[in-house]
Design a protein around this motif. Structure first.
Motif, short mmCIF file in Angstrom:
data_model
loop_
_atom_site.label_atom_id
_atom_site.label_comp_id
_atom_site.label_asym_id
_atom_site.label_seq_id
_atom_site.Cartn_x
_atom_site.Cartn_y
_atom_site.Cartn_z
N TYR A 92 0.86 -1.18 0.00
CA TYR A 92 0.00 0.00 0.00
C TYR A 92 0.90 1.23 0.00
CZ TYR A 92 -3.63 -3.23 1.60
OH TYR A 92 -4.50 -4.28 1.72
N VAL A 93 0.55 2.23 -0.79
CA VAL A 93 1.23 3.52 -0.74
C VAL A 93 0.16 4.59 -0.59
CG1 VAL A 93 2.74 5.15 -1.93
CG2 VAL A 93 3.17 2.70 -2.13
N ASN A 94 0.30 5.38 0.45
CA ASN A 94 -0.67 6.44 0.77
C ASN A 94 -2.10 5.88 0.82
OD1 ASN A 94 1.41 8.30 0.96
ND2 ASN A 94 1.32 8.75 -1.23
N GLY A 95 -2.22 4.68 1.38
CA GLY A 95 -3.52 4.05 1.57
C GLY A 95 -4.07 3.32 0.35
N ARG A 107 14.04 -17.88 -2.78
CA ARG A 107 15.04 -17.13 -3.56
C ARG A 107 14.71 -15.64 -3.60
NH1 ARG A 107 15.30 -20.39 -9.04
NH2 ARG A 107 13.35 -21.23 -8.28
N ARG A 108 15.74 -14.84 -3.92
CA ARG A 108 15.55 -13.40 -4.08
C ARG A 108 14.54 -13.10 -5.17
NH1 ARG A 108 20.95 -9.66 -3.88
NH2 ARG A 108 21.53 -10.28 -1.79
N VAL A 109 13.76 -12.07 -4.92
CA VAL A 109 12.77 -11.62 -5.89
C VAL A 109 12.81 -10.11 -5.97
CG1 VAL A 109 11.19 -13.57 -5.55
CG2 VAL A 109 10.92 -11.53 -4.16
N VAL A 110 12.25 -9.58 -7.03
CA VAL A 110 12.04 -8.14 -7.16
C VAL A 110 10.54 -7.93 -7.30
CG1 VAL A 110 12.46 -6.07 -8.53
CG2 VAL A 110 14.29 -7.75 -8.22
N LEU A 111 9.97 -7.22 -6.34
CA LEU A 111 8.54 -6.90 -6.36
C LEU A 111 8.39 -5.52 -6.98
CD1 LEU A 111 7.69 -7.99 -2.69
CD2 LEU A 111 7.73 -9.40 -4.76
N GLU A 112 7.57 -5.40 -8.01
CA GLU A 112 7.39 -4.12 -8.70
C GLU A 112 5.93 -3.71 -8.69
OE1 GLU A 112 10.92 -4.22 -12.06
OE2 GLU A 112 8.84 -4.07 -12.70
N ALA A 113 5.72 -2.41 -8.48
CA ALA A 113 4.37 -1.86 -8.52
C ALA A 113 4.43 -0.45 -9.10
CB ALA A 113 3.76 -1.81 -7.12
N ARG A 114 3.45 -0.12 -9.89
CA ARG A 114 3.38 1.19 -10.55
C ARG A 114 2.68 2.20 -9.63
NH1 ARG A 114 3.32 2.54 -16.20
NH2 ARG A 114 2.10 4.42 -16.60
N ILE A 115 3.23 3.41 -9.57
CA ILE A 115 2.59 4.49 -8.81
C ILE A 115 2.43 5.69 -9.74
CG2 ILE A 115 4.80 5.19 -7.77
CD1 ILE A 115 3.12 6.15 -5.33
N GLU A 116 1.21 6.15 -9.86
CA GLU A 116 0.89 7.27 -10.74
C GLU A 116 1.19 8.59 -10.04
OE1 GLU A 116 0.02 6.85 -13.85
OE2 GLU A 116 -0.21 4.66 -13.70
N PRO A 117 1.43 9.66 -10.79
CA PRO A 117 1.77 10.95 -10.18
C PRO A 117 0.74 11.43 -9.15
CG PRO A 117 2.13 11.06 -12.55
CD PRO A 117 1.48 9.73 -12.25
N GLU A 118 -0.53 11.21 -9.42
CA GLU A 118 -1.58 11.68 -8.50
C GLU A 118 -1.68 10.85 -7.22
OE1 GLU A 118 -3.53 9.06 -11.65
OE2 GLU A 118 -2.07 10.68 -11.67
N GLN A 119 -0.95 9.75 -7.12
CA GLN A 119 -0.99 8.91 -5.92
C GLN A 119 0.02 9.33 -4.85
OE1 GLN A 119 -0.63 5.19 -8.13
NE2 GLN A 119 -2.78 4.74 -7.71
N GLY A 125 6.46 20.92 -1.75
CA GLY A 125 7.02 20.67 -3.06
C GLY A 125 7.64 19.30 -3.23
N MET A 126 7.61 18.48 -2.18
CA MET A 126 8.18 17.13 -2.25
C MET A 126 7.06 16.10 -2.36
SD MET A 126 11.38 17.19 0.36
CE MET A 126 10.71 18.23 1.63
N ALA A 127 7.38 14.96 -2.95
CA ALA A 127 6.44 13.85 -3.07
C ALA A 127 6.68 12.89 -1.90
CB ALA A 127 6.62 13.14 -4.40
N ILE A 128 5.62 12.58 -1.17
CA ILE A 128 5.70 11.70 0.00
C ILE A 128 4.95 10.41 -0.32
CG2 ILE A 128 5.18 11.41 2.46
CD1 ILE A 128 7.06 13.78 1.86
N GLY A 129 5.59 9.29 -0.01
CA GLY A 129 4.96 7.98 -0.14
C GLY A 129 4.96 7.30 1.22
N ASP A 130 3.80 7.19 1.82
CA ASP A 130 3.64 6.47 3.09
C ASP A 130 3.41 5.00 2.72
OD1 ASP A 130 3.19 5.78 5.74
OD2 ASP A 130 1.10 6.43 5.70
#
Length: 165
Positions: A92-95, A107-119, A125-130
């Motif tokens: 979850y990012v910003n809820g 084994r090692r993995v890479v977890l990927e998720a897309r985050i849009e600008p409005e999220q 002036g900074m972008a915060i991701g909780d």
């Protein structure tokens, strides 16, 4: 009267981390992330941090809001041992739920998720991701009878990157 910057700093129970830029990788482990690890973390090890319980929190902070979509990449490895034969990880990012994985191999993995600008949350002036990871099958090795470690392990975090999509 208090400005928005001061009010946010007073309300936040966590110190603000140094801001990053897109395409910078942060590594977990000793001395690398203390102001970003919010809750639910085991003590850092040399090049990694385990979760300790079913929820962990992390703070992303970018120097400026991205104008295009980004990808959050987390490299790590699930705790798969004995009866702990599956770990599910929800991001979850910003809820907002951005990703879900069912992992059955240690084994090692890479977890990927897309985050849009409005999220992103925008502050000063900074972008915060909780960031929150929900790892409900976290379990201690001592509960499984495979050691004395009482930490509730689910995923071993090694690095995190916010990259251009």
């Amino acid at each position: 009267m208090m400005d928005a910057t001061t009010a946010w700093k007073l309300k936040s129970p966590y110190p603000a981390p140094e801001a990053d830029h897109v395409d910078l990788t942060r590594f977990f482990g000793l001395g690398n992330e203390p102001d970003r690890l919010l809750f639910g973390w085991a003590s850092p090890e040399d090049n990694q941090n385990w979760n300790d319980g079913p929820e962990v929190g992390y703070r992303l902070q970018l120097t400026s809001p991205p104008r295009e979509a980004c990808v959050i990449r987390v490299e790590g490895a699930p705790f798969i041992e004995g009866q702990a034969n599956r770990q599910t990880v929800t991001l979850y990012v910003n809820g907002l739920r951005l990703g879900w994985w069912s992992l059955t191999d240690a084994r090692r993995v890479v977890l990927e998720a897309r985050i849009e600008p409005e999220q992103w949350l925008i502050r000063d002036g900074m972008a915060i991701g909780d960031v929150r990871w929900h790892i409900p099958q976290s379990v201690s090795p001592s509960e499984l009878g495979i050691g004395a470690d009482e930490r509730q392990l689910g995923f071993c975090f090694m690095s995190i990157t916010v990259a251009s999509a």
